[in-house]
Design a protein around this motif. Structure first.
Motif, PDB file in Angstrom:
ATOM      1  N   GLU A 219       0.805  -1.211   0.000  1.00 32.21           N
ATOM      2  CA  GLU A 219       0.000   0.000   0.000  1.00 32.21           C
ATOM      3  C   GLU A 219       0.850   1.278   0.000  1.00 32.21           C
ATOM      4  N   GLU A 220       2.006   1.225   0.639  1.00 30.54           N
ATOM      5  CA  GLU A 220       2.798   2.445   0.809  1.00 30.54           C
ATOM      6  C   GLU A 220       3.977   2.552  -0.142  1.00 30.54           C
ATOM      7  N   ARG A 221       4.244   1.495  -0.912  1.00 32.93           N
ATOM      8  CA  ARG A 221       5.505   1.453  -1.661  1.00 32.93           C
ATOM      9  C   ARG A 221       5.648   2.577  -2.691  1.00 32.93           C
ATOM     10  N   LEU A 222       4.572   2.916  -3.406  1.00 37.53           N
ATOM     11  CA  LEU A 222       4.702   3.934  -4.444  1.00 37.53           C
ATOM     12  C   LEU A 222       4.926   5.326  -3.863  1.00 37.53           C
ATOM     13  N   GLU A 223       4.237   5.630  -2.793  1.00 37.99           N
ATOM     14  CA  GLU A 223       4.457   6.925  -2.143  1.00 37.99           C
ATOM     15  C   GLU A 223       5.856   7.001  -1.557  1.00 37.99           C
ATOM     16  N   ALA A 224       6.302   5.902  -0.980  1.00 42.14           N
ATOM     17  CA  ALA A 224       7.642   5.861  -0.391  1.00 42.14           C
ATOM     18  C   ALA A 224       8.707   5.981  -1.482  1.00 42.14           C
ATOM     19  N   LEU A 225       8.462   5.315  -2.603  1.00 40.94           N
ATOM     20  CA  LEU A 225       9.412   5.392  -3.713  1.00 40.94           C
ATOM     21  C   LEU A 225       9.453   6.799  -4.295  1.00 40.94           C
ATOM     22  N   ALA A 226       8.288   7.416  -4.435  1.00 46.84           N
ATOM     23  CA  ALA A 226       8.228   8.779  -4.957  1.00 46.84           C
ATOM     24  C   ALA A 226       9.029   9.733  -4.077  1.00 46.84           C
ATOM     25  N   GLU A 227       8.894   9.558  -2.785  1.00 47.74           N
ATOM     26  CA  GLU A 227       9.630  10.412  -1.850  1.00 47.74           C
ATOM     27  C   GLU A 227      11.131  10.165  -1.945  1.00 47.74           C
ATOM     28  N   ALA A 228      11.505   8.886  -2.069  1.00 51.30           N
ATOM     29  CA  ALA A 228      12.928   8.539  -2.151  1.00 51.30           C
ATOM     30  C   ALA A 228      13.568   9.089  -3.414  1.00 51.30           C
ATOM     31  N   LEU A 229      12.794   9.134  -4.518  1.00 50.00           N
ATOM     32  CA  LEU A 229      13.336   9.592  -5.797  1.00 50.00           C
ATOM     33  C   LEU A 229      13.102  11.081  -6.036  1.00 50.00           C
ATOM     34  N   GLY A 230      12.235  11.672  -5.222  1.00 52.90           N
ATOM     35  CA  GLY A 230      11.928  13.080  -5.410  1.00 52.90           C
ATOM     36  C   GLY A 230      11.080  13.335  -6.636  1.00 52.90           C
ATOM     37  N   VAL A 231      10.145  12.412  -6.916  1.00 53.66           N
ATOM     38  CA  VAL A 231       9.265  12.549  -8.079  1.00 53.66           C
ATOM     39  C   VAL A 231       7.818  12.377  -7.622  1.00 53.66           C
ATOM     40  N   SER A 232       6.876  12.552  -8.558  1.00 46.27           N
ATOM     41  CA  SER A 232       5.465  12.358  -8.229  1.00 46.27           C
ATOM     42  C   SER A 232       5.161  10.865  -8.104  1.00 46.27           C
ATOM     43  N   VAL A 233       4.020  10.559  -7.506  1.00 51.06           N
ATOM     44  CA  VAL A 233       3.619   9.161  -7.361  1.00 51.06           C
ATOM     45  C   VAL A 233       3.422   8.525  -8.726  1.00 51.06           C
ATOM     46  N   GLU A 234       2.846   9.253  -9.667  1.00 56.12           N
ATOM     47  CA  GLU A 234       2.629   8.717 -11.014  1.00 56.12           C
ATOM     48  C   GLU A 234       3.957   8.416 -11.699  1.00 56.12           C
ATOM     49  N   GLU A 235       4.917   9.317 -11.521  1.00 50.48           N
ATOM     50  CA  GLU A 235       6.241   9.071 -12.110  1.00 50.48           C
ATOM     51  C   GLU A 235       6.904   7.864 -11.455  1.00 50.48           C
ATOM     52  N   ALA A 236       6.760   7.761 -10.148  1.00 57.03           N
ATOM     53  CA  ALA A 236       7.326   6.620  -9.424  1.00 57.03           C
ATOM     54  C   ALA A 236       6.702   5.314  -9.903  1.00 57.03           C
ATOM     55  N   LYS A 237       5.404   5.342 -10.146  1.00 56.04           N
ATOM     56  CA  LYS A 237       4.699   4.147 -10.621  1.00 56.04           C
ATOM     57  C   LYS A 237       5.235   3.707 -11.978  1.00 56.04           C
TER      58      LYS A 237
END
Length: 264
Positions: A219-237
């Motif tokens: 549930e949290e992986r995409l938001e966490a990844l977005a934060e780690a990469l400094g990008v939007s959730v859609e970009e992280a996805k």
């Protein structure tokens, strides 16, 4: 195996790992795979009057608990990998390196012509895996500097043989010996090296560790990844999806969903 007395814990572990491949590919449920291994344990325990060394479907064979989404990191750590290599023969150590650096299944590493693969790696920076693959489907895997070094060592050990299996020895015999040797050295199976490859490739392609390494839930992986990469959730996805597609191809799987078992 034609005779019950020829059944060994090492052979059952190899069988269990092959079942997990089917679980990962969506061809078999985790519960069914666990039941198959448990059935073997039950029969062998009766046949040996309780002397059978029981094989754990999850711990020894790496079969998923329930869903195909990994919640526990099953990759063999670098330190554990190095320690195992110090306890096994050079040939088995070479197989561990090949599996870790190229993402190979045990059978693929055993049947690899390391000399030919080394030439490919040096000429084009990648290796074609074509023998021992699932469904006979070949694939191309990038050859990192670690993979080239592993191939150099493997080719030296292979010598004039056609594969990593010594000439005059059958695959089944070599497989049984390899699993027995690894277990006596404290290892729980070869498949953890493939998990390590998948996670390393994810880190290289994405620029962040895999969710199972970080402990991120589904549930949290995409938001966490977005934060780690400094990008939007859609970009992280999109970044995550692209990496999973690439890794699924390099592992020799047809569907991106199978990467859940390796990456979380």
């Amino acid at each position: 195996v034609k005779y019950m007395e020829k059944v060994t814990p090492e052979g059952v572990i190899a069988y269990g790992e092959s079942l997990q491949e089917k679980v990962t590919a969506g061809e078999l449920s985790a519960a069914t795979a666990q039941n198959y291994v448990s059935a073997v344990n039950s029969v062998m325990s009766l046949a040996t009057e309780g002397a059978w060394q029981s094989v754990s479907p999850t711990k020894d064979c790496g079969i998923d608990q329930r869903s195909g989404i990994a919640t526990e990191n099953r990759a063999i750590s670098e330190s554990a990998h190095t320690a195992l290599k110090g306890e096994v023969s050079d040939r088995i150590g070479a197989l561990l390196d090949l599996q870790r650096s190229l993402g190979l299944r045990f059978e693929e590493s055993a049947k690899l012509d390391a000399g030919k693969a080394l030439e490919q790696a040096q000429e084009r920076g990648s290796v074609t895996i074509e023998v021992g693959t699932k469904g006979g489907l070949e694939r191309t895997v990038p050859a990192s500097p670690q993979a080239v070094a592993a191939l150099e060592r493997a080719a030296e050990i292979q010598g004039g043989d056609r594969s990593m299996i010594p000439s005059g020895q059958s695959y089944a015999s070599f497989q049984a010996e390899a699993y027995r040797e690894l277990r006596e050295a404290g290892g729980e199976g070869f498949h953890g090296e493939r998990h390590a490859f998948a996670q390393e490739r994810y880190s290289e392609l994405v620029g962040a560790s895999a969710p199972v390494v970080e402990g991120w839930s589904r549930e949290e992986r995409l938001e966490a990844l977005a934060e780690a990469l400094g990008v939007s959730v859609e970009e992280a996805k999109a970044i995550d999806q692209d990496a999973r597609e690439q890794i699924a191809e390099e592992l020799g799987h047809g569907r991106v969903e199978v990467t859940n078992a390796y990456l979380g």
